[in-house]
Design a protein around this motif. Sequence first.
Motif, PDB file in Angstrom:
ATOM      1  N   GLU A   1      84.429  58.096  46.342  1.00 14.57           N
ATOM      2  CA  GLU A   1      83.621  59.028  47.130  1.00 14.57           C
ATOM      3  C   GLU A   1      84.513  59.871  48.049  1.00 14.57           C
ATOM      4  OE1 GLU A   1      79.617  58.962  49.949  1.00 14.57           O
ATOM      5  OE2 GLU A   1      80.990  57.245  49.984  1.00 14.57           O
ATOM      6  N   LEU A   2      85.518  59.242  48.650  1.00 12.97           N
ATOM      7  CA  LEU A   2      86.448  59.951  49.527  1.00 12.97           C
ATOM      8  C   LEU A   2      87.207  61.033  48.757  1.00 12.97           C
ATOM      9  CD1 LEU A   2      88.121  60.335  52.142  1.00 12.97           C
ATOM     10  CD2 LEU A   2      89.592  58.468  51.360  1.00 12.97           C
ATOM     11  N   ILE A   3      87.759  60.680  47.615  1.00 15.40           N
ATOM     12  CA  ILE A   3      88.536  61.634  46.815  1.00 15.40           C
ATOM     13  C   ILE A   3      87.652  62.784  46.346  1.00 15.40           C
ATOM     14  CG2 ILE A   3      89.953  61.952  44.760  1.00 15.40           C
ATOM     15  CD1 ILE A   3      91.253  60.222  46.933  1.00 15.40           C
ATOM     16  N   SER A   4      86.460  62.464  45.858  1.00 14.82           N
ATOM     17  CA  SER A   4      85.544  63.488  45.357  1.00 14.82           C
ATOM     18  C   SER A   4      85.123  64.455  46.457  1.00 14.82           C
ATOM     19  CB  SER A   4      84.307  62.820  44.747  1.00 14.82           C
ATOM     20  OG  SER A   4      83.363  63.783  44.361  1.00 14.82           O
ATOM     21  N   HIS A   5      84.791  63.908  47.627  1.00 15.05           N
ATOM     22  CA  HIS A   5      84.356  64.745  48.746  1.00 15.05           C
ATOM     23  C   HIS A   5      85.520  65.618  49.249  1.00 15.05           C
ATOM     24  CE1 HIS A   5      82.855  65.363  53.029  1.00 15.05           C
ATOM     25  NE2 HIS A   5      81.927  65.915  52.259  1.00 15.05           N
ATOM     26  N   THR A   6      86.728  65.069  49.247  1.00 15.27           N
ATOM     27  CA  THR A   6      87.911  65.830  49.657  1.00 15.27           C
ATOM     28  C   THR A   6      88.125  67.027  48.738  1.00 15.27           C
ATOM     29  OG1 THR A   6      88.966  63.822  50.525  1.00 15.27           O
ATOM     30  CG2 THR A   6      90.397  65.699  50.075  1.00 15.27           C
ATOM     31  N   MET A   7      88.000  66.804  47.433  1.00 10.26           N
ATOM     32  CA  MET A   7      88.185  67.899  46.483  1.00 10.26           C
ATOM     33  C   MET A   7      87.115  68.970  46.659  1.00 10.26           C
ATOM     34  SD  MET A   7      90.448  68.616  44.164  1.00 10.26           S
ATOM     35  CE  MET A   7      90.484  70.352  44.564  1.00 10.26           C
ATOM     36  N   ASN A   8      85.880  68.562  46.906  1.00  9.21           N
ATOM     37  CA  ASN A   8      84.800  69.528  47.147  1.00  9.21           C
ATOM     38  C   ASN A   8      85.079  70.369  48.395  1.00  9.21           C
ATOM     39  OD1 ASN A   8      83.341  68.755  44.897  1.00  9.21           O
ATOM     40  ND2 ASN A   8      82.144  67.221  46.009  1.00  9.21           N
ATOM     41  N   ASN A   9      85.620  69.721  49.425  1.00 10.16           N
ATOM     42  CA  ASN A   9      85.976  70.447  50.651  1.00 10.16           C
ATOM     43  C   ASN A   9      87.064  71.489  50.383  1.00 10.16           C
ATOM     44  OD1 ASN A   9      84.220  69.322  52.561  1.00 10.16           O
ATOM     45  ND2 ASN A   9      85.528  67.543  52.853  1.00 10.16           N
ATOM     46  N   ILE A  10      88.054  71.114  49.577  1.00  8.07           N
ATOM     47  CA  ILE A  10      89.148  72.035  49.256  1.00  8.07           C
ATOM     48  C   ILE A  10      88.611  73.240  48.483  1.00  8.07           C
ATOM     49  CG2 ILE A  10      91.287  72.286  47.903  1.00  8.07           C
ATOM     50  CD1 ILE A  10      91.929  69.366  48.647  1.00  8.07           C
ATOM     51  N   LEU A  11      87.711  72.986  47.546  1.00  6.25           N
ATOM     52  CA  LEU A  11      87.100  74.085  46.790  1.00  6.25           C
ATOM     53  C   LEU A  11      86.333  75.036  47.707  1.00  6.25           C
ATOM     54  CD1 LEU A  11      85.810  72.037  43.722  1.00  6.25           C
ATOM     55  CD2 LEU A  11      87.546  73.843  43.645  1.00  6.25           C
ATOM     56  N   GLU A  12      85.594  74.453  48.655  1.00  3.44           N
ATOM     57  CA  GLU A  12      84.838  75.275  49.601  1.00  3.44           C
ATOM     58  C   GLU A  12      85.774  76.071  50.508  1.00  3.44           C
ATOM     59  OE1 GLU A  12      81.551  74.684  53.200  1.00  3.44           O
ATOM     60  OE2 GLU A  12      81.813  73.091  51.706  1.00  3.44           O
TER      61      GLU A  12
ATOM     62  N   LEU B   1      89.135  52.835  54.868  1.00  5.20           N
ATOM     63  CA  LEU B   1      88.217  53.973  54.768  1.00  5.20           C
ATOM     64  C   LEU B   1      87.560  54.299  56.097  1.00  5.20           C
ATOM     65  CD1 LEU B   1      86.469  53.274  51.325  1.00  5.20           C
ATOM     66  CD2 LEU B   1      88.359  54.823  51.829  1.00  5.20           C
ATOM     67  N   ASN B   2      87.606  53.373  57.055  1.00  2.00           N
ATOM     68  CA  ASN B   2      87.023  53.629  58.378  1.00  2.00           C
ATOM     69  C   ASN B   2      87.782  54.700  59.157  1.00  2.00           C
ATOM     70  OD1 ASN B   2      84.890  51.758  58.188  1.00  2.00           O
ATOM     71  ND2 ASN B   2      86.278  50.072  58.702  1.00  2.00           N
ATOM     72  N   LEU B   3      88.977  55.079  58.647  1.00  2.00           N
ATOM     73  CA  LEU B   3      89.744  56.137  59.293  1.00  2.00           C
ATOM     74  C   LEU B   3      89.046  57.489  59.174  1.00  2.00           C
ATOM     75  CD1 LEU B   3      93.359  55.332  58.034  1.00  2.00           C
ATOM     76  CD2 LEU B   3      92.559  55.149  60.383  1.00  2.00           C
ATOM     77  N   TYR B   4      88.199  57.634  58.168  1.00  2.00           N
ATOM     78  CA  TYR B   4      87.632  58.940  57.837  1.00  2.00           C
ATOM     79  C   TYR B   4      86.133  59.015  58.125  1.00  2.00           C
ATOM     80  CZ  TYR B   4      91.945  59.006  55.090  1.00  2.00           C
ATOM     81  OH  TYR B   4      93.260  58.927  54.693  1.00  2.00           O
ATOM     82  N   ARG B   5      85.687  60.224  58.468  1.00  2.00           N
ATOM     83  CA  ARG B   5      84.265  60.536  58.571  1.00  2.00           C
ATOM     84  C   ARG B   5      84.009  61.796  57.738  1.00  2.00           C
ATOM     85  NH1 ARG B   5      84.507  56.281  60.453  1.00  2.00           N
ATOM     86  NH2 ARG B   5      83.488  55.383  62.295  1.00  2.00           N
ATOM     87  N   LYS B   6      82.896  61.818  57.041  1.00  2.00           N
ATOM     88  CA  LYS B   6      82.600  62.956  56.167  1.00  2.00           C
ATOM     89  C   LYS B   6      82.558  64.266  56.950  1.00  2.00           C
ATOM     90  CE  LYS B   6      80.040  60.375  52.644  1.00  2.00           C
ATOM     91  NZ  LYS B   6      78.752  60.220  51.920  1.00  2.00           N
ATOM     92  N   GLU B   7      82.027  64.209  58.163  1.00  2.00           N
ATOM     93  CA  GLU B   7      81.851  65.421  58.957  1.00  2.00           C
ATOM     94  C   GLU B   7      83.172  66.040  59.402  1.00  2.00           C
ATOM     95  OE1 GLU B   7      78.130  63.134  58.997  1.00  2.00           O
ATOM     96  OE2 GLU B   7      80.225  62.615  59.304  1.00  2.00           O
ATOM     97  N   SER B   8      84.235  65.243  59.475  1.00  2.00           N
ATOM     98  CA  SER B   8      85.531  65.765  59.940  1.00  2.00           C
ATOM     99  C   SER B   8      86.524  65.980  58.802  1.00  2.00           C
ATOM    100  CB  SER B   8      86.139  64.807  60.975  1.00  2.00           C
ATOM    101  OG  SER B   8      86.355  63.525  60.401  1.00  2.00           O
ATOM    102  N   MET B   9      86.089  65.726  57.567  1.00  2.00           N
ATOM    103  CA  MET B   9      87.010  65.843  56.436  1.00  2.00           C
ATOM    104  C   MET B   9      87.372  67.292  56.151  1.00  2.00           C
ATOM    105  SD  MET B   9      88.512  63.516  54.863  1.00  2.00           S
ATOM    106  CE  MET B   9      89.876  63.612  53.722  1.00  2.00           C
ATOM    107  N   MET B  10      86.432  68.209  56.381  1.00  2.00           N
ATOM    108  CA  MET B  10      86.719  69.625  56.187  1.00  2.00           C
ATOM    109  C   MET B  10      87.850  70.070  57.112  1.00  2.00           C
ATOM    110  SD  MET B  10      85.762  72.462  54.560  1.00  2.00           S
ATOM    111  CE  MET B  10      84.028  72.392  54.084  1.00  2.00           C
ATOM    112  N   GLN B  11      87.826  69.569  58.341  1.00  2.00           N
ATOM    113  CA  GLN B  11      88.853  69.896  59.334  1.00  2.00           C
ATOM    114  C   GLN B  11      90.221  69.418  58.861  1.00  2.00           C
ATOM    115  OE1 GLN B  11      88.559  67.506  62.897  1.00  2.00           O
ATOM    116  NE2 GLN B  11      89.444  69.116  64.160  1.00  2.00           N
ATOM    117  N   LEU B  12      90.292  68.182  58.365  1.00  2.00           N
ATOM    118  CA  LEU B  12      91.565  67.632  57.894  1.00  2.00           C
ATOM    119  C   LEU B  12      92.087  68.422  56.693  1.00  2.00           C
ATOM    120  CD1 LEU B  12      92.560  63.938  57.597  1.00  2.00           C
ATOM    121  CD2 LEU B  12      92.869  65.407  55.621  1.00  2.00           C
TER     122      LEU B  12
END
Length: 466
Positions: free
Chosen positions: A212-223, A275-286
Amino acid sequence: MNTMYSDESIKYLEIAIRHYKNILKNPMHTLNKKLYYSTHLSGPHIDFYELPYILGKDSLIENFMKFQRKINRSISNLLLCERRKLFLPQYVVSIILKQIKMILETPDQYWMNYGFSESQLIDIKKTYQAYQLFLETYSNKIQKNGATYEKLYHFRLLQHIGTKISPKRLQYFGIYKLKDLISHIQDTTQISFSDIKLKYANIGTKYTSETELISHTMNNILELYEKTKNKINDSTIIIPEPHKIKIKQMPYVKQKWSSKSNISGRYLFLNTSDLNLYRKESMMQLCARKTIPGHMMLKENVKSIMTSHVTSYPSRISDNVMHLLKMGTKSFNVGYSIFMETFVSQENDKIVTFLDQILDCVRLIIDTGINSSNVDYPLTIENAKTLYTKYTLLSPTEIDGEILRCLAEPASLASHCVGREMMEMIHKKILEKQYSDVEFLKILYSHPYPFNILLEYVVNDLPINK
């Protein structure tokens, strides 16, 4: 790409090159690399203590032999620095010893599952035990002789920030900025800072799996790619293709030595050990800081300019120093990535932005206070942890990682606050000369210099855009 180079700006290029040459010639440069790289046998952001052998593509035995050579090189480097009265911080040595102890207590079956035989396992443990014995002796020498890092820390500040400035002045600026931000945030919201912290402490959705982390990260990069392309809309600026960015996991980094992520070329490494290091809401920022339009985009554009225009430089500027300008200084890189994060995410919550700025101020105060005695407020490790707890939203695990990073990579965290402030100042000066944000980026890519050199160029010799 229009590099905006002129006869006037060439002299600043030469000044920047002299600056980097002087850093390389400084005797502290060699000692700095030998001392601090001894703590990271596979590089400054990868833990070697957990499964070092499977990191390479070679056979287990070849990787093991490489690892033994790195252990020997580490010992040689530390002994060389010791003769110069330079030692690793005691806290860093204690962390390494804890990790080695953890590995030595790992059941044999753990290693055999990766293909090691019993005889190979004996050699593995002997290597760790030899390094453990050396570090225990080394630790006793630190306690006996003491250690001073003042001269080396001053060099690290010069290396990262690009200008000579005392730790005392930097810490004073961090304290002043911290007080100003807290006062501003309380006046704006009419809420106390402690209540703001409580409100934002647990906001965010956790990831349930690495997939889920990898998939969401890739979606953020595309956006981010689409946002950046629409925002910049200039064919002369290179925007990395998102499908060429590779996301790699670092599941074996148990000790949070590195931060949440690291980049190398087109690779984005994510620390998936927790995985507790990450939050979905702040992944776009990273992602914005590390990939598009952050570090990756900066590197590609600067590299493009330096390689395509090297022949147009005066002959007295030799080709072999061009690589020194590809990434500027640490504070330049950090300041750029912070600016680009806001460039594509202007709808961000202002309180979150303030909290990020407060974190950078705390980092500056702690980095100077824990690595230098030439400050108004020298800090112990416990003092530093208290400051992080009082003013930031970091968890105890993240705080431990920050402290370790302050000691293992001095001046690195200090450059965040400086980079943010200086990039905002330069952005303002360039806009005052009637340049657009896109032209501002082109100027940065063409002039990846230490901030004092870049600021002098922008104020004195950058022409008004008509």
